[in-house]
Design a protein around this motif. Structure first.
Motif, mmCIF file in Angstrom:
data_model
loop_
_atom_site.group_PDB
_atom_site.id
_atom_site.type_symbol
_atom_site.label_atom_id
_atom_site.label_comp_id
_atom_site.label_asym_id
_atom_site.label_seq_id
_atom_site.Cartn_x
_atom_site.Cartn_y
_atom_site.Cartn_z
ATOM 1 N N LEU A 42 0.813 -1.212 0.000
ATOM 2 C CA LEU A 42 0.000 0.000 0.000
ATOM 3 C C LEU A 42 0.847 1.262 0.000
ATOM 4 N N LEU A 43 2.084 1.192 0.500
ATOM 5 C CA LEU A 43 2.963 2.352 0.430
ATOM 6 C C LEU A 43 3.309 2.689 -1.012
ATOM 7 N N ARG A 44 3.518 1.665 -1.822
ATOM 8 C CA ARG A 44 3.821 1.889 -3.234
ATOM 9 C C ARG A 44 2.606 2.393 -4.003
ATOM 10 N N ARG A 45 1.417 2.002 -3.595
ATOM 11 C CA ARG A 45 0.210 2.388 -4.318
ATOM 12 C C ARG A 45 -0.309 3.768 -3.910
ATOM 13 N N GLY A 46 -0.371 4.007 -2.585
ATOM 14 C CA GLY A 46 -1.003 5.231 -2.126
ATOM 15 C C GLY A 46 -0.147 6.168 -1.319
ATOM 16 N N GLY A 47 1.097 5.801 -0.986
ATOM 17 C CA GLY A 47 1.955 6.679 -0.211
ATOM 18 C C GLY A 47 1.785 6.481 1.290
ATOM 19 N N LEU A 48 2.362 7.404 2.046
ATOM 20 C CA LEU A 48 2.357 7.308 3.499
ATOM 21 C C LEU A 48 0.953 7.348 4.087
ATOM 22 N N ARG A 49 0.037 7.972 3.410
ATOM 23 C CA ARG A 49 -1.321 8.066 3.946
ATOM 24 C C ARG A 49 -1.962 6.698 4.098
ATOM 25 N N ASP A 50 -1.643 5.755 3.206
ATOM 26 C CA ASP A 50 -2.241 4.419 3.253
ATOM 27 C C ASP A 50 -1.379 3.411 3.998
ATOM 28 N N LEU A 51 -0.231 3.838 4.538
ATOM 29 C CA LEU A 51 0.660 2.899 5.219
ATOM 30 C C LEU A 51 0.008 2.246 6.441
ATOM 31 N N PRO A 52 -0.683 2.985 7.347
ATOM 32 C CA PRO A 52 -1.304 2.313 8.505
ATOM 33 C C PRO A 52 -2.318 1.249 8.094
ATOM 34 N N ALA A 53 -3.135 1.551 7.074
ATOM 35 C CA ALA A 53 -4.106 0.556 6.613
ATOM 36 C C ALA A 53 -3.406 -0.670 6.053
ATOM 37 N N GLY A 54 -2.269 -0.484 5.352
ATOM 38 C CA GLY A 54 -1.529 -1.625 4.824
ATOM 39 C C GLY A 54 -0.948 -2.491 5.919
ATOM 40 N N LEU A 55 -0.426 -1.870 6.980
ATOM 41 C CA LEU A 55 0.137 -2.637 8.094
ATOM 42 C C LEU A 55 -0.942 -3.468 8.782
ATOM 43 N N ILE A 56 -2.114 -2.851 9.001
ATOM 44 C CA ILE A 56 -3.197 -3.578 9.680
ATOM 45 C C ILE A 56 -3.715 -4.720 8.804
ATOM 46 N N THR A 57 -3.960 -4.416 7.519
ATOM 47 C CA THR A 57 -4.476 -5.445 6.611
ATOM 48 C C THR A 57 -3.462 -6.579 6.438
ATOM 49 N N GLY A 58 -2.161 -6.241 6.304
ATOM 50 C CA GLY A 58 -1.134 -7.266 6.170
ATOM 51 C C GLY A 58 -1.025 -8.126 7.409
ATOM 52 N N GLY A 59 -1.152 -7.515 8.590
ATOM 53 C CA GLY A 59 -1.081 -8.302 9.825
ATOM 54 C C GLY A 59 -2.219 -9.288 9.924
ATOM 55 N N ILE A 60 -3.437 -8.864 9.593
ATOM 56 C CA ILE A 60 -4.591 -9.774 9.650
ATOM 57 C C ILE A 60 -4.444 -10.897 8.623
ATOM 58 N N SER A 61 -4.048 -10.534 7.400
ATOM 59 C CA SER A 61 -3.869 -11.555 6.354
ATOM 60 C C SER A 61 -2.762 -12.528 6.735
ATOM 61 N N GLY A 62 -1.637 -12.009 7.281
ATOM 62 C CA GLY A 62 -0.545 -12.893 7.699
ATOM 63 C C GLY A 62 -0.974 -13.844 8.796
ATOM 64 N N LEU A 63 -1.806 -13.378 9.732
ATOM 65 C CA LEU A 63 -2.285 -14.246 10.804
ATOM 66 C C LEU A 63 -3.138 -15.375 10.260
ATOM 67 N N ILE A 64 -4.009 -15.059 9.299
ATOM 68 C CA ILE A 64 -4.871 -16.099 8.717
ATOM 69 C C ILE A 64 -4.040 -17.135 7.961
ATOM 70 N N VAL A 65 -3.102 -16.655 7.109
ATOM 71 C CA VAL A 65 -2.287 -17.582 6.315
ATOM 72 C C VAL A 65 -1.396 -18.432 7.224
ATOM 73 N N ALA A 66 -0.804 -17.804 8.240
ATOM 74 C CA ALA A 66 0.097 -18.550 9.129
ATOM 75 C C ALA A 66 -0.652 -19.615 9.897
ATOM 76 N N ALA A 67 -1.837 -19.302 10.407
ATOM 77 C CA ALA A 67 -2.611 -20.306 11.133
ATOM 78 C C ALA A 67 -3.024 -21.444 10.212
ATOM 79 N N THR A 68 -3.341 -21.126 8.965
ATOM 80 C CA THR A 68 -3.709 -22.178 8.011
ATOM 81 C C THR A 68 -2.532 -23.107 7.734
ATOM 82 N N LEU A 69 -1.344 -22.550 7.485
ATOM 83 C CA LEU A 69 -0.163 -23.390 7.230
ATOM 84 C C LEU A 69 0.215 -24.212 8.452
ATOM 85 N N ALA A 70 0.024 -23.649 9.664
ATOM 86 C CA ALA A 70 0.355 -24.390 10.878
ATOM 87 C C ALA A 70 -0.520 -25.622 11.048
ATOM 88 N N CYS A 71 -1.717 -25.566 10.465
ATOM 89 C CA CYS A 71 -2.580 -26.751 10.508
ATOM 90 C C CYS A 71 -2.317 -27.712 9.353
#
Length: 575
Positions: free
Chosen positions: A473-502
């Motif tokens: 999101l930093l590459r797409r929208g700049g610093l303004r969209d960075l917080p949303a990218g961090l939150i969205t990436g963290g949620i997506s990473g949690l889902i993918v990681a839990a799936t792989l752990a199973c």
């Protein structure tokens, strides 16, 4: 029959008449005595104290004190006075005019019937008699005042109207014809608005004044001069041809002004037609395009390398083609390319180049019937409006069934996919297992004896999604969209990681029967063999299986191409 002639108007009246039937003058005047028909029987006194002894003085008094005279006409004061001096004809006239809707016009008509000795009536005078507004730029406006004067007596009334173009008016939302009604003087504002006028021309219109005191026309002239071009290096140009001559000396510096539309906006501001129709060309070709539109440069004669192109491909493939637009003259070539069918797509809609322009296009077989020849047309609009049409014949042939080649491609892609997934997953898996079980991640032993495996595996890998989401999101929208990218990436990473752990422990348990030997690295080997089997079988299932293999092979083929391994890249793509 004997008649009496009026000593004032010389018209014939009956012998028994005492007053002229036409102007009301006294008819029976002793020979040699002065004419006294214009005198009143007694003085008429206005409310202001003004006194009148003759009809001429009465007319002048009413003209000077118009409001008071109008009230006396309406209230019957004039009728009573005239009846008192024996002029019942004039008294009846005053009574009839008092009932009219417009008392100003009624009073004027009544005064015209009085038997005055001197001719009475309004007389029109205008100031100014001619208007020259000078030089104005497009969009500028100017205002002046027209003074309408009555140098005679009674009421001056009529109309003032504009004859000519819309740039001359009495103001916004004001009709083009307005009434005139004044005893002495009336002023009217006149507006000149040059919006929409073409620069470099002179304009003329008339103001027509039509009244009972005369008819006049006031000519109005204005010259519209061009707004100079404001941007360097072409600043100061006041005509289109002057701009073209300046542009000829600095063609490269003029390119941004043409591409951004500054030149077109300047033409529009001055009311000129822009010579370039359609989107501008890019680079130096934009200057050549402008010169041709202005008539400064003749368009070069052009030819196209191929008027007909045959393209053949297998089902599911996309093929590319090219033709060249060229000239023998030392000039830039530009053109706009359009297709009339959806499967034929030009890679660039606008092309340009020195003496030649390369036109590249693609034909996609997706959705087209196999074994039938399709025909499309590329239309090229080039220098000076020259048009060329290129026929593209496209034939889609069935994809050959090559079991051996497809199977080998599926097996190779499956081996790479299985090895990559389990090897990358083994790195956080190593962190998760207890140190006492070091090395167990290389075998099929499921981590059932390990406590909190899913939790620890998730914590070990979920954080990866935070920087990945933030960078995207930093590459797409700049610093303004960075917080949303961090939150969205963290949620997506949690889902993918839990799936792989199973998935990893379950997959290891399912693959254990394939290689029962407990040797280091068997987990990775098992995943590699399983993926080879799955994609190898998919490659034999026809077009749908081939699409799945092609989808999985895309990142590996791209990685091989980045390393310069062209043969490996073509093999992975199934070419």
């Amino acid at each position: 029959m004997p008649v009496l002639h009026c000593p004032r108007c010389q018209r014939a009246n009956p012998a028994e008449a005492s007053f002229c039937h036409y102007d009301g003058s006294e008819l029976r005047v002793a020979p040699g005595s002065p004419y006294r028909g214009a005198e009143l029987g007694r003085e008429f006194v206005f409310p202001s104290g003004r006194r009148c002894k003759t009809y001429d003085e009465l007319v002048r008094g009413c003209s000077a004190e118009w409001g008071a005279a109008r009230r006396m006409l309406q209230q019957g004061g004039l009728r009573q006075f005239l009846a008192g001096i024996g002029r019942m004809d004039l008294a009846l006239a005053a009574d009839s005019h008092a009932n009219q809707a417009d008392l100003d016009v009624a009073l004027d008509q009544f005064l015209a019937r009085l038997p005055t000795r001197e001719p009475t009536g309004p007389k029109l005078e205008l100031n100014p008699r001619r208007v020259n507004a000078g030089k104005l730029k497009p969009g500028e406006s100017r205002q002046f005042t027209l003074t309408i004067s009555n140098t005679g007596s009674r009421l001056l009334h009529g109309t003032l109207q504009v004859e000519g173009e819309d740039w001359l008016s009495f103001g916004p939302n004001v009709p083009r014809s307005i009434p005139i009604k004044t005893g002495k003087q009336q002023q009217q504002s006149i507006h000149i608005d040059t919006f929409g006028l073409v620069a470099g021309q002179k304009y003329a219109a008339n103001l027509k004044v039509d009244t009972n005191g005369g008819v006049f026309e006031v000519p109005v002239q204005v010259e519209v001069v061009a707004v100079p071009f404001p941007h360097a290096p072409l600043e100061g140009a006041t005509t289109a041809r002057e701009l073209a001559y300046k542009m000829r000396d600095v063609p490269k510096q003029a390119v941004p002004l043409l591409e951004t539309g500054e030149v077109e906006r300047w033409f529009t501001l001055n009311g000129w037609r822009y010579p370039v129709q359609g989107p501008p060309a890019s680079g130096i070709a934009a200057v050549q395009q402008f010169f041709e539109g202005m008539g400064v440069s003749k368009p070069p004669p052009l030819t196209v390398s191929d008027e007909s192109v045959l393209m053949i491909c297998r089902a599911g493939q996309t093929v590319s083609g090219r033709v060249t637009l060229k000239t023998s003259a030392r000039k830039w070539v530009f053109g706009r390319v359009e297709s009339d069918v959806p499967w034929l797509v030009p890679l660039e809609s606008d092309v340009a180049g020195a003496q030649q322009a390369l036109i590249q296009f693609q034909a996609a077989s997706e959705g087209l019937p196999v074994g039938q020849r399709q025909t499309g047309r590329l239309t090229i609009t080039a220098n000076g409006g020259q048009k060329f049409r290129v026929l593209v014949h496209f034939e889609v042939r069935p994809r050959p069934v090559r079991l051996g080649s497809n199977l080998m491609n599926g097996l190779a892609v499956g081996a790479l996919a299985g090895f990559t997934i389990r090897f990358l997953g083994s790195l956080p898996d190593l962190y998760t297992r207890e140190l006492s079980q070091f090395g167990a991640w290389l075998t099929y032993a499921p981590p059932t004896e390990l406590r909190d495996y899913v939790r620890l595996m998730t914590l070990a890998t979920a954080w990866i999604g935070i920087p990945v989401g933030g960078l995207l999101l930093l590459r797409r929208g700049g610093l303004r969209d960075l917080p949303a990218g961090l939150i969205t990436g963290g949620i997506s990473g949690l889902i993918v990681a839990a799936t792989l752990a199973c998935i990893f422990p379950a997959g290891d348990r399912l693959l254990q029967p394939l290689l029962p030997l407990r040797l280091p690295g068997l987990a990775i080997v098992g995943w590699t063999l399983a993926a080879m089997f799955l994609l190898g079988a998919a490659s034999l299932l026809g077009s749908y299986g081939s699409r799945l293999v092609a989808l999985v092979s895309t990142p590996f083929a791209a990685f091989a191409g980045a390393l310069g391994l062209r043969r490996v890249e073509r093999f992975l793509r199934g070419e």
